[in-house]
Motif scaffolding. Structure first.
Motif, PDB file in Angstrom:
ATOM      1  N   GLY A  39       0.901  -1.287  -0.057  1.00  0.00           N
ATOM      2  CA  GLY A  39      -0.213  -0.034  -0.070  1.00  0.00           C
ATOM      3  C   GLY A  39       0.786   1.329   0.056  1.00  0.00           C
ATOM      4  N   ASP A  40       0.241   2.166  -0.439  1.00  0.00           N
ATOM      5  CA  ASP A  40       0.773   3.785  -0.445  1.00  0.00           C
ATOM      6  C   ASP A  40       1.996   3.419  -0.927  1.00  0.00           C
ATOM      7  OD1 ASP A  40      -0.708   5.785   1.670  1.00  0.00           O
ATOM      8  OD2 ASP A  40      -1.024   3.727   2.442  1.00  0.00           O
ATOM      9  N   THR A  41       2.144   3.140  -2.261  1.00  0.00           N
ATOM     10  CA  THR A  41       3.256   2.961  -3.158  1.00  0.00           C
ATOM     11  C   THR A  41       3.332   4.406  -3.934  1.00  0.00           C
ATOM     12  OG1 THR A  41       1.535   2.022  -4.908  1.00  0.00           O
ATOM     13  CG2 THR A  41       2.966   0.702  -3.775  1.00  0.00           C
ATOM     14  N   HIS A  42       2.727   5.171  -4.017  1.00  0.00           N
ATOM     15  CA  HIS A  42       2.653   6.647  -4.467  1.00  0.00           C
ATOM     16  C   HIS A  42       3.716   6.581  -5.654  1.00  0.00           C
ATOM     17  CE1 HIS A  42       0.276   8.787  -1.364  1.00  0.00           C
ATOM     18  NE2 HIS A  42       0.743   7.792  -0.522  1.00  0.00           N
ATOM     19  N   ILE A  43       3.419   5.840  -6.633  1.00  0.00           N
ATOM     20  CA  ILE A  43       4.477   6.077  -7.946  1.00  0.00           C
ATOM     21  C   ILE A  43       4.404   7.312  -8.513  1.00  0.00           C
ATOM     22  CG2 ILE A  43       2.887   4.852  -9.740  1.00  0.00           C
ATOM     23  CD1 ILE A  43       5.209   2.945 -10.217  1.00  0.00           C
ATOM     24  N   GLY A  74      -4.345   1.236  -1.576  1.00  0.00           N
ATOM     25  CA  GLY A  74      -4.597   2.487  -1.881  1.00  0.00           C
ATOM     26  C   GLY A  74      -3.540   3.475  -1.957  1.00  0.00           C
ATOM     27  N   ASP A  75      -3.597   4.581  -2.361  1.00  0.00           N
ATOM     28  CA  ASP A  75      -2.712   5.342  -3.115  1.00  0.00           C
ATOM     29  C   ASP A  75      -1.568   4.763  -3.592  1.00  0.00           C
ATOM     30  OD1 ASP A  75      -3.906   7.369  -1.516  1.00  0.00           O
ATOM     31  OD2 ASP A  75      -2.091   7.790   0.044  1.00  0.00           O
ATOM     32  N   VAL A  76      -2.206   4.120  -4.826  1.00  0.00           N
ATOM     33  CA  VAL A  76      -1.454   3.537  -5.709  1.00  0.00           C
ATOM     34  C   VAL A  76      -0.184   4.512  -6.271  1.00  0.00           C
ATOM     35  CG1 VAL A  76      -1.167   2.301  -8.100  1.00  0.00           C
ATOM     36  CG2 VAL A  76      -3.139   1.973  -6.425  1.00  0.00           C
ATOM     37  N   ASN A 113      -6.924   8.281  -0.952  1.00  0.00           N
ATOM     38  CA  ASN A 113      -7.308   9.433  -1.329  1.00  0.00           C
ATOM     39  C   ASN A 113      -6.588  10.248  -2.305  1.00  0.00           C
ATOM     40  OD1 ASN A 113      -5.341   9.211   0.980  1.00  0.00           O
ATOM     41  ND2 ASN A 113      -4.961  11.367   0.671  1.00  0.00           N
ATOM     42  N   HIS A 114      -5.207   9.923  -2.632  1.00  0.00           N
ATOM     43  CA  HIS A 114      -4.495  10.537  -3.726  1.00  0.00           C
ATOM     44  C   HIS A 114      -4.765   9.615  -5.046  1.00  0.00           C
ATOM     45  CE1 HIS A 114      -1.684  12.780  -1.238  1.00  0.00           C
ATOM     46  NE2 HIS A 114      -1.824  12.201  -0.372  1.00  0.00           N
ATOM     47  N   ASP A 115      -5.541   8.731  -5.172  1.00  0.00           N
ATOM     48  CA  ASP A 115      -5.927   7.982  -6.404  1.00  0.00           C
ATOM     49  C   ASP A 115      -7.045   8.701  -7.044  1.00  0.00           C
ATOM     50  OD1 ASP A 115      -4.147   5.990  -5.981  1.00  0.00           O
ATOM     51  OD2 ASP A 115      -5.441   4.834  -4.548  1.00  0.00           O
ATOM     52  N   SER A 197      -9.717  -0.900   4.443  1.00  0.00           N
ATOM     53  CA  SER A 197     -10.182   0.797   4.145  1.00  0.00           C
ATOM     54  C   SER A 197      -8.715   1.392   3.833  1.00  0.00           C
ATOM     55  CB  SER A 197     -11.022   1.198   4.961  1.00  0.00           C
ATOM     56  OG  SER A 197     -10.320   1.252   6.253  1.00  0.00           O
ATOM     57  N   HIS A 198      -8.645   2.308   3.201  1.00  0.00           N
ATOM     58  CA  HIS A 198      -7.371   2.923   3.124  1.00  0.00           C
ATOM     59  C   HIS A 198      -7.193   3.855   4.249  1.00  0.00           C
ATOM     60  CE1 HIS A 198      -3.996   5.460   1.497  1.00  0.00           C
ATOM     61  NE2 HIS A 198      -4.483   6.333   1.650  1.00  0.00           N
ATOM     62  N   ILE A 199      -8.102   4.561   4.736  1.00  0.00           N
ATOM     63  CA  ILE A 199      -8.036   5.393   5.941  1.00  0.00           C
ATOM     64  C   ILE A 199      -8.397   4.398   7.103  1.00  0.00           C
ATOM     65  CG2 ILE A 199      -8.818   7.507   7.048  1.00  0.00           C
ATOM     66  CD1 ILE A 199      -9.408   8.694   4.524  1.00  0.00           C
ATOM     67  N   GLY A 248      -4.089   1.526   5.509  1.00  0.00           N
ATOM     68  CA  GLY A 248      -2.740   2.088   5.108  1.00  0.00           C
ATOM     69  C   GLY A 248      -2.663   3.594   5.542  1.00  0.00           C
ATOM     70  N   HIS A 249      -2.325   4.499   4.387  1.00  0.00           N
ATOM     71  CA  HIS A 249      -2.774   5.828   4.485  1.00  0.00           C
ATOM     72  C   HIS A 249      -1.979   6.656   5.541  1.00  0.00           C
ATOM     73  CE1 HIS A 249      -5.037   9.404   4.218  1.00  0.00           C
ATOM     74  NE2 HIS A 249      -5.561   9.622   5.434  1.00  0.00           N
ATOM     75  N   MET A 250      -1.454   6.044   6.581  1.00  0.00           N
ATOM     76  CA  MET A 250      -0.802   6.697   7.861  1.00  0.00           C
ATOM     77  C   MET A 250       0.716   6.714   7.299  1.00  0.00           C
ATOM     78  SD  MET A 250      -2.843   8.480   9.515  1.00  0.00           S
ATOM     79  CE  MET A 250      -2.085   9.028  10.899  1.00  0.00           C
ATOM     80  N   HIS A 251       1.097   5.730   6.838  1.00  0.00           N
ATOM     81  CA  HIS A 251       2.481   5.279   6.424  1.00  0.00           C
ATOM     82  C   HIS A 251       3.086   4.821   7.564  1.00  0.00           C
ATOM     83  CE1 HIS A 251       2.848   7.362   2.324  1.00  0.00           C
ATOM     84  NE2 HIS A 251       1.686   7.154   2.694  1.00  0.00           N
ATOM     85  N   LEU A 252       2.323   4.167   8.756  1.00  0.00           N
ATOM     86  CA  LEU A 252       2.875   4.028  10.083  1.00  0.00           C
ATOM     87  C   LEU A 252       2.243   2.777  10.557  1.00  0.00           C
ATOM     88  CD1 LEU A 252       2.382   7.225  11.970  1.00  0.00           C
ATOM     89  CD2 LEU A 252       4.490   6.352  11.202  1.00  0.00           C
ATOM     90  N   ASN A 272       8.696   7.534   3.597  1.00  0.00           N
ATOM     91  CA  ASN A 272       8.574   9.072   3.694  1.00  0.00           C
ATOM     92  C   ASN A 272       8.031   9.690   2.170  1.00  0.00           C
ATOM     93  OD1 ASN A 272       8.004  11.304   4.859  1.00  0.00           O
ATOM     94  ND2 ASN A 272      10.202  11.834   5.169  1.00  0.00           N
ATOM     95  N   TRP A 273       7.057   8.950   1.746  1.00  0.00           N
ATOM     96  CA  TRP A 273       6.802   9.518   0.232  1.00  0.00           C
ATOM     97  C   TRP A 273       7.916   9.779  -0.441  1.00  0.00           C
ATOM     98  CZ3 TRP A 273       4.350  10.633   4.861  1.00  0.00           C
ATOM     99  CH2 TRP A 273       2.983  10.443   4.704  1.00  0.00           C
ATOM    100  N   TRP A 274       8.858   8.570  -0.478  1.00  0.00           N
ATOM    101  CA  TRP A 274      10.150   8.541  -1.221  1.00  0.00           C
ATOM    102  C   TRP A 274      11.242   9.537  -0.864  1.00  0.00           C
ATOM    103  CZ3 TRP A 274      10.131   3.950  -2.769  1.00  0.00           C
ATOM    104  CH2 TRP A 274       9.023   3.413  -3.268  1.00  0.00           C
TER     105      TRP A 274
HETATM  106 ZN    ZN Z   1      -0.379   7.277   1.249  1.00  0.00          ZN
END
Ligand code: ZN
Length: 305
Positions: A39-43, A74-76, A113-115, A197-199, A248-252, A272-274
């Protein structure tokens, strides 16, 4: 019938040991499946995230006890919210390129949310909002459920725009709540249920930031944790076969037990978002989940770097 009686009836409680006998419920249960949560791959179309995500996917597939599928929390992509069509297209293209080259497992997606494409000038575009993400993820709708390996999976759409439309909070809308109630009602009470759920619905990660103590009180943003958590907790309490909620979502990374449900927040592939491979105390990583026939679930979080 109280929750404990229900759990017993459903065979979801470990068998009580006779006095003097050492028994392990772990020996009695049977592993039904193992899947990887990513999750939270933020590519983005840049080399660093593309290479790192490929490494992560191989790390999961190279496990001796290989997962049979992946859940994406989520947050692909890095962000579609305020980006124009061209920038969003490049991110989805980068994602499909990596998946095609470096992943052979089926992927089941949940919207982050970022998708969501919320770009102001795209309001009349047919792809505006969640439509584009639903298309890219090739899912039947923004929320859905399916059965696999003896478990029932519910994928929620936890990202809801605020009335002014510029931001979002975490909850499910009335239509989705009605569907969820119905979905739980028609699911066999002996089938363990996993909710994604993402959040997060319930999470300890929301306490990481001291800045949210204001005038001596915690103020937890509605974008961090489901604002309808009380309703969902109450609903799950009526269904003892609801065993786990993933997010996911929190990155924690956390794990919270509450009313017989285990809530897992599962870090982030992007850390940390790369910008570094650790966000607060959580390393960039993914998780392996083992699902058992008695409704128990185990997680192993794996930094892949
Ligand atoms: Zn994220």
């Amino acid at each position: 019938m109280n929750r404990r009686t229900l759990l017993k009836t459903a065979g979801l409680l470990p068998i009580a040991a006779a006095p003097g006998l050492i028994t392990s419920p772990a020996l009695a249960r049977k592993l039904l499946t193992r899947f990887a949560y990513i999750g939270d791959t933020h590519i983005t179309a840049q080399l660093k995230p593309m290479e790192a995500i490929a490494r992560c996917l191989h790390h999961a597939q190279d496990q001796a006890d290989k997962p049979t599928f992946m859940l994406h929390g989520g947050d692909v992509i890095m962000d579609a919210l305020a980006q124009d069509r061209d920038k969003v297209t490049k991110q989805w293209t980068a994602w499909h390129e990596v998946v095609k080259a470096d992943n052979s497992l089926p992927v089941e997606y949940c919207i982050g949310n970022h998708d969501v494409w919320g770009y102001e000038n795209a309001k009349n575009d047919p792809l505006y909002g969640k439509k584009w993400a639903v298309d890219q993820m090739q899912i039947s709708g923004r929320y859905r459920s399916f059965d696999r390996n003896g478990w029932h999976f519910i994928m929620l759409d936890s990202v809801q725009p605020t009335p002014e439309g510029k931001w979002y909070t975490g909850h499910i809308d009335p239509e989705q709540m009605a569907w969820l109630k119905q979905d739980l009602a028609v699911t066999d009470s002996k089938t363990p249920v996993l909710v994604l759920s993402h959040i997060p619905i319930v999470s300890a990660t929301v306490f990481y930031d001291k800045a949210n103590v204001k005038n001596g009180n915690w103020q937890i943003p509605g974008s961090w944790n489901h604002t309808d958590a009380v309703d969902l907790i109450g609903l799950f309490y009526q269904y003892p076969n609801v065993r786990a909620c993933l997010s996911g979502h929190m990155h924690l990374l956390d794990r919270v037990e509450y009313n017989g449900v285990t809530y897992f927040c599962n870090g982030a592939v992007s850390g940390n978002w790369w910008n570094g491979d650790t966000y607060h105390e959580t390393k960039a990583g993914y998780a392996l989940f083992d699902l058992y026939d008695d409704g128990s679930i185990e997680r192993t979080y794996l930094p892949y770097a």
